[in-house]
Design a protein around this motif. Structure first.
Motif, PDB file in Angstrom:
ATOM      1  N   GLY A  55      -1.452  -2.222   3.436  1.00 20.81           N
ATOM      2  CA  GLY A  55      -1.847  -1.289   2.383  1.00 20.81           C
ATOM      3  C   GLY A  55      -0.834  -0.157   2.349  1.00 20.81           C
ATOM      4  O   GLY A  55       0.246  -0.236   2.959  1.00 20.81           O
ATOM      5  N   TYR A  56      -1.169   0.928   1.647  1.00 22.69           N
ATOM      6  CA  TYR A  56      -0.211   2.031   1.526  1.00 22.69           C
ATOM      7  C   TYR A  56       0.170   2.605   2.893  1.00 22.69           C
ATOM      8  O   TYR A  56       1.328   2.978   3.118  1.00 22.69           O
ATOM      9  N   ALA A  57      -0.791   2.720   3.810  1.00 27.35           N
ATOM     10  CA  ALA A  57      -0.499   3.350   5.108  1.00 27.35           C
ATOM     11  C   ALA A  57       0.549   2.530   5.859  1.00 27.35           C
ATOM     12  O   ALA A  57       1.534   3.071   6.391  1.00 27.35           O
ATOM     13  N   GLY A  58       0.349   1.216   5.898  1.00 27.99           N
ATOM     14  CA  GLY A  58       1.299   0.359   6.595  1.00 27.99           C
ATOM     15  C   GLY A  58       2.651   0.335   5.900  1.00 27.99           C
ATOM     16  O   GLY A  58       3.705   0.409   6.547  1.00 27.99           O
ATOM     17  N   VAL A  77       2.788  -6.916   9.479  1.00 27.67           N
ATOM     18  CA  VAL A  77       1.909  -8.096   9.388  1.00 27.67           C
ATOM     19  C   VAL A  77       0.604  -7.719   8.690  1.00 27.67           C
ATOM     20  O   VAL A  77      -0.047  -6.736   9.047  1.00 27.67           O
ATOM     21  N   GLU A  78       0.240  -8.529   7.719  1.00 25.42           N
ATOM     22  CA  GLU A  78      -0.943  -8.273   6.891  1.00 25.42           C
ATOM     23  C   GLU A  78      -1.892  -9.480   6.998  1.00 25.42           C
ATOM     24  O   GLU A  78      -1.448 -10.628   6.908  1.00 25.42           O
ATOM     25  N   ALA A  79      -3.178  -9.199   7.167  1.00 28.95           N
ATOM     26  CA  ALA A  79      -4.159 -10.270   7.363  1.00 28.95           C
ATOM     27  C   ALA A  79      -4.294 -11.157   6.130  1.00 28.95           C
ATOM     28  O   ALA A  79      -4.475 -12.369   6.240  1.00 28.95           O
ATOM     29  N   LYS A  80      -4.236 -10.552   4.952  1.00 32.14           N
ATOM     30  CA  LYS A  80      -4.386 -11.357   3.723  1.00 32.14           C
ATOM     31  C   LYS A  80      -3.109 -11.224   2.900  1.00 32.14           C
ATOM     32  O   LYS A  80      -2.105 -11.802   3.239  1.00 32.14           O
ATOM     33  N   GLY A  83      -1.675  -5.204  -0.348  1.00 38.88           N
ATOM     34  CA  GLY A  83      -2.419  -4.438  -1.354  1.00 38.88           C
ATOM     35  C   GLY A  83      -3.681  -5.099  -1.871  1.00 38.88           C
ATOM     36  O   GLY A  83      -4.216  -4.671  -2.893  1.00 38.88           O
ATOM     37  N   TRP A  84      -4.210  -6.106  -1.171  1.00 38.04           N
ATOM     38  CA  TRP A  84      -5.418  -6.774  -1.695  1.00 38.04           C
ATOM     39  C   TRP A  84      -6.661  -5.879  -1.528  1.00 38.04           C
ATOM     40  O   TRP A  84      -7.616  -6.001  -2.289  1.00 38.04           O
ATOM     41  N   ALA A  85      -6.642  -4.974  -0.544  1.00 44.52           N
ATOM     42  CA  ALA A  85      -7.846  -4.195  -0.202  1.00 44.52           C
ATOM     43  C   ALA A  85      -7.825  -2.874  -0.978  1.00 44.52           C
ATOM     44  O   ALA A  85      -7.428  -2.839  -2.142  1.00 44.52           O
ATOM     45  N   ALA A  86      -8.246  -1.776  -0.341  1.00 41.69           N
ATOM     46  CA  ALA A  86      -8.385  -0.493  -1.051  1.00 41.69           C
ATOM     47  C   ALA A  86      -7.111  -0.128  -1.819  1.00 41.69           C
ATOM     48  O   ALA A  86      -7.182   0.393  -2.936  1.00 41.69           O
ATOM     49  N   SER A  87      -5.950  -0.441  -1.241  1.00 35.25           N
ATOM     50  CA  SER A  87      -4.700  -0.004  -1.879  1.00 35.25           C
ATOM     51  C   SER A  87      -4.460  -0.671  -3.229  1.00 35.25           C
ATOM     52  O   SER A  87      -3.705  -0.133  -4.043  1.00 35.25           O
ATOM     53  N   GLY A  88      -5.085  -1.818  -3.483  1.00 33.72           N
ATOM     54  CA  GLY A  88      -4.926  -2.440  -4.792  1.00 33.72           C
ATOM     55  C   GLY A  88      -6.136  -2.259  -5.688  1.00 33.72           C
ATOM     56  O   GLY A  88      -6.157  -2.771  -6.812  1.00 33.72           O
ATOM     57  N   ARG A  89      -7.153  -1.557  -5.209  1.00 34.29           N
ATOM     58  CA  ARG A  89      -8.419  -1.507  -5.952  1.00 34.29           C
ATOM     59  C   ARG A  89      -8.830  -0.102  -6.351  1.00 34.29           C
ATOM     60  O   ARG A  89      -9.915   0.089  -6.903  1.00 34.29           O
ATOM     61  N   ASN A  90      -8.026   0.888  -5.990  1.00 34.32           N
ATOM     62  CA  ASN A  90      -8.528   2.266  -6.102  1.00 34.32           C
ATOM     63  C   ASN A  90      -8.345   2.844  -7.503  1.00 34.32           C
ATOM     64  O   ASN A  90      -7.867   2.186  -8.427  1.00 34.32           O
ATOM     65  N   GLY A  91      -8.730   4.121  -7.632  1.00 30.31           N
ATOM     66  CA  GLY A  91      -8.637   4.789  -8.927  1.00 30.31           C
ATOM     67  C   GLY A  91      -7.224   5.220  -9.277  1.00 30.31           C
ATOM     68  O   GLY A  91      -6.955   5.594 -10.415  1.00 30.31           O
ATOM     69  N   GLY A  92      -6.339   5.235  -8.292  1.00 26.82           N
ATOM     70  CA  GLY A  92      -4.951   5.619  -8.546  1.00 26.82           C
ATOM     71  C   GLY A  92      -4.750   7.117  -8.673  1.00 26.82           C
ATOM     72  O   GLY A  92      -3.738   7.572  -9.191  1.00 26.82           O
ATOM     73  N   PHE A  93      -5.677   7.925  -8.145  1.00 19.98           N
ATOM     74  CA  PHE A  93      -5.505   9.383  -8.111  1.00 19.98           C
ATOM     75  C   PHE A  93      -4.656   9.705  -6.879  1.00 19.98           C
ATOM     76  O   PHE A  93      -5.114   9.508  -5.743  1.00 19.98           O
ATOM     77  N   VAL A  94      -3.439  10.170  -7.096  1.00 26.51           N
ATOM     78  CA  VAL A  94      -2.530  10.482  -5.980  1.00 26.51           C
ATOM     79  C   VAL A  94      -2.672  11.983  -5.732  1.00 26.51           C
ATOM     80  O   VAL A  94      -2.009  12.792  -6.379  1.00 26.51           O
ATOM     81  N   PRO A 221      -3.444 -12.474  10.247  1.00 23.77           N
ATOM     82  CA  PRO A 221      -4.287 -11.469  10.900  1.00 23.77           C
ATOM     83  C   PRO A 221      -3.939 -11.278  12.368  1.00 23.77           C
ATOM     84  O   PRO A 221      -3.747 -12.257  13.099  1.00 23.77           O
ATOM     85  N   VAL A 222      -3.826 -10.033  12.781  1.00 21.96           N
ATOM     86  CA  VAL A 222      -3.564  -9.743  14.200  1.00 21.96           C
ATOM     87  C   VAL A 222      -4.877  -9.872  14.962  1.00 21.96           C
ATOM     88  O   VAL A 222      -5.900  -9.312  14.563  1.00 21.96           O
ATOM     89  N   ARG A 223      -4.818 -10.639  16.039  1.00 21.63           N
ATOM     90  CA  ARG A 223      -6.025 -10.897  16.840  1.00 21.63           C
ATOM     91  C   ARG A 223      -6.119  -9.986  18.051  1.00 21.63           C
ATOM     92  O   ARG A 223      -7.204  -9.632  18.490  1.00 21.63           O
ATOM     93  N   THR A 250      -5.045  -0.188   9.606  1.00 25.22           N
ATOM     94  CA  THR A 250      -6.028  -1.205   9.218  1.00 25.22           C
ATOM     95  C   THR A 250      -7.239  -0.621   8.503  1.00 25.22           C
ATOM     96  O   THR A 250      -8.200  -1.341   8.233  1.00 25.22           O
ATOM     97  N   ASN A 251      -7.231   0.664   8.194  1.00 22.89           N
ATOM     98  CA  ASN A 251      -8.212   1.303   7.318  1.00 22.89           C
ATOM     99  C   ASN A 251      -9.656   0.985   7.716  1.00 22.89           C
ATOM    100  O   ASN A 251     -10.041   1.208   8.849  1.00 22.89           O
ATOM    101  N   ALA A 252     -10.434   0.442   6.785  1.00 22.32           N
ATOM    102  CA  ALA A 252     -11.874   0.276   7.009  1.00 22.32           C
ATOM    103  C   ALA A 252     -12.208  -0.952   7.841  1.00 22.32           C
ATOM    104  O   ALA A 252     -13.367  -1.170   8.193  1.00 22.32           O
ATOM    105  N   GLY A 392      -6.994   8.378   0.083  1.00 30.77           N
ATOM    106  CA  GLY A 392      -5.847   8.048   0.930  1.00 30.77           C
ATOM    107  C   GLY A 392      -4.605   7.632   0.176  1.00 30.77           C
ATOM    108  O   GLY A 392      -3.600   7.287   0.804  1.00 30.77           O
ATOM    109  N   VAL A 393      -4.643   7.644  -1.158  1.00 29.80           N
ATOM    110  CA  VAL A 393      -3.470   7.138  -1.872  1.00 29.80           C
ATOM    111  C   VAL A 393      -2.234   7.953  -1.489  1.00 29.80           C
ATOM    112  O   VAL A 393      -1.179   7.405  -1.177  1.00 29.80           O
ATOM    113  N   ALA A 394      -2.343   9.272  -1.469  1.00 35.75           N
ATOM    114  CA  ALA A 394      -1.215  10.101  -1.044  1.00 35.75           C
ATOM    115  C   ALA A 394      -1.238  10.365   0.463  1.00 35.75           C
ATOM    116  O   ALA A 394      -0.193  10.329   1.124  1.00 35.75           O
TER     117      ALA A 394
END
Ligand SMILES: Cc1cc2nc3c(=O)[nH]c(=O)nc-3n(C[C@H](O)[C@H](O)[C@H](O)COP(=O)(O)OP(=O)(O)OC[C@H]3O[C@@H](n4cnc5c(N)ncnc54)[C@H](O)[C@@H]3O)c2cc1C
Length: 470
Positions: A55-58, A77-80, A83-94, A221-223, A250-252, A392-394
């Protein structure tokens, strides 16, 4: 109990049905973004830095690591997928705020707030500069936000002088900006927020990272993280990376460090997207300056225009599931979508007949202090940042700087901030977590129906510096 404007001026149920009927369960932003895909990590590798989470943090952590030291080898390394999770789904308010708004920062770190505010604006400026320098095609617009009072008791919450960058608008002025019969007063913060296309932003950050030499792996995914010599062995489902340093972004999702499992709870936030507005529909609402919008209630919708003049309308409900579970099926919640559609039609009755094309939900990493916390583990070889609580966008870029300072063993202005050094209180384990969270939600809804007056539970949580928010 009082009613809110959304109850006093509710649309007919048939209008809600008609508006929602064409909507599909799909994320508009990721559908509308270019879809470069990366390989699965299947070999044994080594790297100076492994970043977990795409996501954005990584992504910011990987980019800033290469900008600081181009010679450093960085693997993300990304599990899916990126940007599939919050980083691709948010309102885009930076948003510039690093503290989830001024009031939260003032309550917790009053002596530091002015500096945190400056650092937050510098962070937003740095994002704007990176977008320009790397020519990121992410629909970045520095429009600011318009906060609107929609109930009489909220009017005084906007009190304060106007400045050129922070303008107080009376009823007719705010409606001249955006024409809603619900608006009583507004404040337009012109510099503190930009808007972005979240899906394109994630994809463009991944492009930039790759161009700087970061290796990205998806569906990996990191185990586990195991100490080995002076480094860490990062095991994914099919591969292994031996790393000197690891950044967890890894956010939420369940933390790879047991000590952080109760530090955040995943909370679902719901979003609707309309079809593009016609010129006549756009004329009927004005909105020439394209600001991001939100009202002042505890439970509030946020909304904005996309570059093709759709309206994204999200928020209000914040739903926690017992045990902090994250499940795809929780993304379908008809009651939340009906509430959003109803509030949309109350806000813009002149748009009755406009339909929604997409509906989706995403998970927010709520922390008890409403903003990110930071730390290290494994003798300073692993750094983490999480708990952005829906803002968390910014702030993820700031978090990337903190994690990199910490991993380098540096003492910097950022690592010395009280906000960065202090660890928030964890949530209690179940069943106390869901009981407490659900009671808090009911209390916040009551406060919205009671002229903003907070009950004993909310006052106690405020006094303890604890809370629950999206
Ligand atoms: C509906 C919604 C609306 C929002 N609106 C706004 C807004 O307008 N403004 C704002 O500032 N914030 C908003 N937010 C919050 C914002 O989107 C997040 O704070 C931000 O995207 C967090 O970025 P992240 O990289 O930390 O997390 P994420 O984007 O969630 O990325 C974390 C990644 O880590 C990966 N991961 C987890 N565990 C592992 C593992 N073990 N191995 C490998 N990978 C792993 C996940 O697959 C995921 O891709 C919103 C959030 C939602 C859900």
């Amino acid at each position: 109990m009082h009613t809110t404007v959304f109850e006093r001026s509710a649309p007919e149920p048939s209008a809600i049905d008609a508006a929602l009927a064409p909507s599909r369960p799909a994320v508009f932003w990721t559908e509308d973004a270019p879809g470069h895909r990366f390989d699965i990590l299947e070999r044994d590798r080594s790297a100076d830095l492994v970043v977990v989470g795409g996501g954005y943090a990584g992504l910011w952590t990987a980019i800033r690591a290469k900008e600081r030291d181009p010679g450093m080898s960085v693997i993300l390394v990304e599990a899916k997928t990126i940007g599939w999770a919050a980083s691709g789904r948010n309102g885009g308010f930076v948003e510039a705020s690093l503290t989830h708004g001024e009031a939260n920062g003032e309550r917790r770190w009053p002596e530091e707030l002015a500096r945190l505010d400056e650092l937050g604006h510098q962070n937003l400026d740095a994002i704007e500069k990176a977008v320009a320098d790397y020519r990121m095609a992410a629909d970045f617009e520095r429009t600011g936000t318009l906060s609107v009072a929609i109930e009489p008791h909220q009017l005084e919450w906007l009190d304060g002088p106007s400045t050129p960058d922070d303008v107080l608008l009376d009823e007719s002025e705010v409606r001249a900006e955006v024409n809603s019969p619900t608006y009583l007063r507004g404040r337009w913060d012109k510099r503190g927020t930009a808007l972005v296309h979240p899906g394109k932003f994630a994809a463009e950050l991944a492009r930039v990272a790759t161009e700087l030499g970061v290796e990205i792996y998806e569906r990996s995914p990191v185990r586990s993280l195991d100490d080995e010599g002076t480094g860490v062995v990062v095991r994914t489902q099919r591969g292994v990376v031996r790393a000197s340093r690891v950044a967890l972004a890894t956010n939420a999702f369940p933390s790879l460090l047991a000590r952080n499992r109760l530090m955040t709870v995943p909370v679902y936030d719901y979003v609707l997207m309309t079809e593009p507005l016609s010129d006549a529909q756009l004329d009927s609402i004005g909105w020439r300056h394209r600001q991001g919008l939100a009202d002042l209630a505890n439970q509030f919708p946020y909304y904005r225009l996309s570059s093709d003049n759709r309206i994204l309308f999200g928020g209000y409900d914040a739903i926690y599931h017992y045990g902090g579970r994250i499940r795809t099926e929780y993304e379908e919640r008809p009651a939340s979508f009906r509430t959003l559609a109803s509030h949309f039609l109350t806000t813009f009755p002149q748009l009755e007949g406009l339909t929604f094309t997409h509906r989706w939900a995403g998970v927010i990493d709520t922390s008890t202090r409403f903003c990110a916390y930071f730390g290290t583990a494994r003798k300073g070889r692993v750094a983490y940042a999480a708990g952005f609580t829906g803002l968390g966008v910014a702030a993820t870029r700031f978090a990337a700087e903190v994690m990199l300072d910490k991993l380098a063993g540096l003492t910097t202005e950022l690592t010395e901030l009280r906000m960065v050094r202090e660890r928030p209180l964890p949530f209690p384990p179940e069943p106390a977590a869901s009981a407490g969270i659900n009671l808090t939600r009911v209390s916040l809804d009551r406060a919205d129906h009671n002229e903003g007056k907070r009950n004993v539970l909310l006052k106690t949580l405020d006094a303890l510096g604890l809370g629950f928010d999206s």
